[in-house]
Scaffold this motif. Structure first.
Motif, PDB file in Angstrom:
ATOM      1  N   GLN A 188      29.286  27.962  18.232  1.00 53.68           N
ATOM      2  CA  GLN A 188      29.094  28.623  19.523  1.00 53.68           C
ATOM      3  C   GLN A 188      28.818  27.653  20.665  1.00 53.68           C
ATOM      4  OE1 GLN A 188      26.691  27.937  17.623  1.00 53.68           O
ATOM      5  NE2 GLN A 188      24.915  27.532  18.886  1.00 53.68           N
ATOM      6  N   GLY A 189      28.536  26.417  20.394  1.00 53.70           N
ATOM      7  CA  GLY A 189      28.314  25.436  21.437  1.00 53.70           C
ATOM      8  C   GLY A 189      26.861  25.277  21.828  1.00 53.70           C
ATOM      9  N   THR A 190      26.535  24.057  22.239  1.00 56.81           N
ATOM     10  CA  THR A 190      25.205  23.763  22.757  1.00 56.81           C
ATOM     11  C   THR A 190      25.368  22.930  24.020  1.00 56.81           C
ATOM     12  OG1 THR A 190      23.007  22.860  22.191  1.00 56.81           O
ATOM     13  CG2 THR A 190      24.914  21.684  21.303  1.00 56.81           C
ATOM     14  N   LEU A 191      24.615  23.264  25.053  1.00 59.76           N
ATOM     15  CA  LEU A 191      24.801  22.645  26.364  1.00 59.76           C
ATOM     16  C   LEU A 191      24.012  21.344  26.475  1.00 59.76           C
ATOM     17  CD1 LEU A 191      25.847  22.753  29.297  1.00 59.76           C
ATOM     18  CD2 LEU A 191      23.818  24.125  29.860  1.00 59.76           C
ATOM     19  N   GLU A 224      28.651  12.049  33.120  1.00 58.27           N
ATOM     20  CA  GLU A 224      29.957  12.568  32.697  1.00 58.27           C
ATOM     21  C   GLU A 224      29.958  13.080  31.268  1.00 58.27           C
ATOM     22  OE1 GLU A 224      29.316   9.581  34.093  1.00 58.27           O
ATOM     23  OE2 GLU A 224      30.591   7.998  33.230  1.00 58.27           O
ATOM     24  N   ASP A 225      28.860  12.917  30.550  1.00 63.32           N
ATOM     25  CA  ASP A 225      28.732  13.515  29.220  1.00 63.32           C
ATOM     26  C   ASP A 225      28.275  14.970  29.298  1.00 63.32           C
ATOM     27  OD1 ASP A 225      27.363  10.395  28.110  1.00 63.32           O
ATOM     28  OD2 ASP A 225      29.393  11.155  27.751  1.00 63.32           O
ATOM     29  N   THR A 226      27.964  15.433  30.492  1.00 60.46           N
ATOM     30  CA  THR A 226      27.540  16.816  30.675  1.00 60.46           C
ATOM     31  C   THR A 226      28.652  17.765  30.255  1.00 60.46           C
ATOM     32  OG1 THR A 226      26.014  16.279  32.461  1.00 60.46           O
ATOM     33  CG2 THR A 226      26.848  18.540  32.366  1.00 60.46           C
ATOM     34  N   ALA A 227      28.330  18.665  29.316  1.00 58.60           N
ATOM     35  CA  ALA A 227      29.338  19.583  28.787  1.00 58.60           C
ATOM     36  C   ALA A 227      28.679  20.489  27.750  1.00 58.60           C
ATOM     37  CB  ALA A 227      30.483  18.824  28.132  1.00 58.60           C
ATOM     38  N   VAL A 228      29.409  21.504  27.362  1.00 59.93           N
ATOM     39  CA  VAL A 228      29.045  22.274  26.181  1.00 59.93           C
ATOM     40  C   VAL A 228      29.697  21.589  24.987  1.00 59.93           C
ATOM     41  CG1 VAL A 228      29.205  24.486  24.995  1.00 59.93           C
ATOM     42  CG2 VAL A 228      28.855  24.415  27.481  1.00 59.93           C
ATOM     43  N   GLN A 283      33.345  20.557  26.304  1.00 62.69           N
ATOM     44  CA  GLN A 283      34.063  21.122  27.446  1.00 62.69           C
ATOM     45  C   GLN A 283      33.144  21.131  28.650  1.00 62.69           C
ATOM     46  OE1 GLN A 283      35.685  25.076  26.856  1.00 62.69           O
ATOM     47  NE2 GLN A 283      37.199  24.746  28.461  1.00 62.69           N
ATOM     48  N   ALA A 284      33.549  20.395  29.661  1.00 63.73           N
ATOM     49  CA  ALA A 284      32.831  20.377  30.920  1.00 63.73           C
ATOM     50  C   ALA A 284      33.421  21.448  31.834  1.00 63.73           C
ATOM     51  CB  ALA A 284      32.951  19.001  31.565  1.00 63.73           C
ATOM     52  N   PRO A 285      32.647  21.924  32.803  1.00 64.63           N
ATOM     53  CA  PRO A 285      33.162  22.957  33.710  1.00 64.63           C
ATOM     54  C   PRO A 285      34.458  22.528  34.380  1.00 64.63           C
ATOM     55  CG  PRO A 285      30.815  22.676  34.009  1.00 64.63           C
ATOM     56  CD  PRO A 285      31.248  21.576  33.084  1.00 64.63           C
ATOM     57  N   GLY A 286      35.465  23.399  34.295  1.00 62.92           N
ATOM     58  CA  GLY A 286      36.738  23.107  34.919  1.00 62.92           C
ATOM     59  C   GLY A 286      37.660  22.223  34.120  1.00 62.92           C
ATOM     60  N   ASN A 287      37.176  21.764  32.975  1.00 66.86           N
ATOM     61  CA  ASN A 287      37.991  20.862  32.147  1.00 66.86           C
ATOM     62  C   ASN A 287      38.381  21.545  30.844  1.00 66.86           C
ATOM     63  OD1 ASN A 287      37.517  18.992  34.119  1.00 66.86           O
ATOM     64  ND2 ASN A 287      36.279  17.628  32.857  1.00 66.86           N
TER      65      ASN A 287
END
Length: 124
Positions: free
Chosen positions: A116-119, A88-92, A38-42
């Motif tokens: 829990q996700g990893t950034l 564009e691969d930037t995301a949690v 999940q990227a910011p805003g997406n």
């Protein structure tokens, strides 16, 4: 049931990262394991998944040819090797497990346990 994702970080475009997902509390070799991001805003989107046996994999078009998902059932660990990373691969990135299917499905509702996700940040 716990899923612990790790391995994220800040890298430059073209670099590689390997994410790990450590599963505990259940026999991970009974369940398909997937990765979403999940990227910011997406919204959260499917990245890759692997069947319980490890013999079948499924990838989103965005990662085909660059990402490889694998698992070591003896260690209860699933990996996501990400090469040639792009901004564009930037995301949690989240690892997920399905108790409903052993097959690597793409739908977020196919998975009932989420880590829990990893950034991951890709930037020059």
């Amino acid at each position: 049931v716990q899923l612990q994702a790790s391995g994220g970080g800040s890298v430059q475009p073209g670099d590689s990262l390997r994410l790990s997902c450590d599963a505990s509390g259940f026999l991970s070799d009974d369940y398909a394991i997937g990765w979403f991001r999940q990227a910011p805003g997406n919204e959260r989107e499917f990245v890759a998944a692997i069947s319980a046996s490890g013999k079948v994999t499924n990838y989103a078009d965005s990662g085909k040819g660059r990402f490889t998902v694998s698992r070591d059932n003896a260690k209860n660990t699933v990996y996501l090797q990400m090469n040639t990373l792009k901004p564009e691969d930037t995301a949690v990135y989240y690892c997920v497990a399905s108790t409903r299917t052993s097959l690597p499905r793409r739908g977020r509702f196919d998975y009932d346990y989420w880590g829990q996700g990893t950034l991951v940040t890709v930037s020059s």
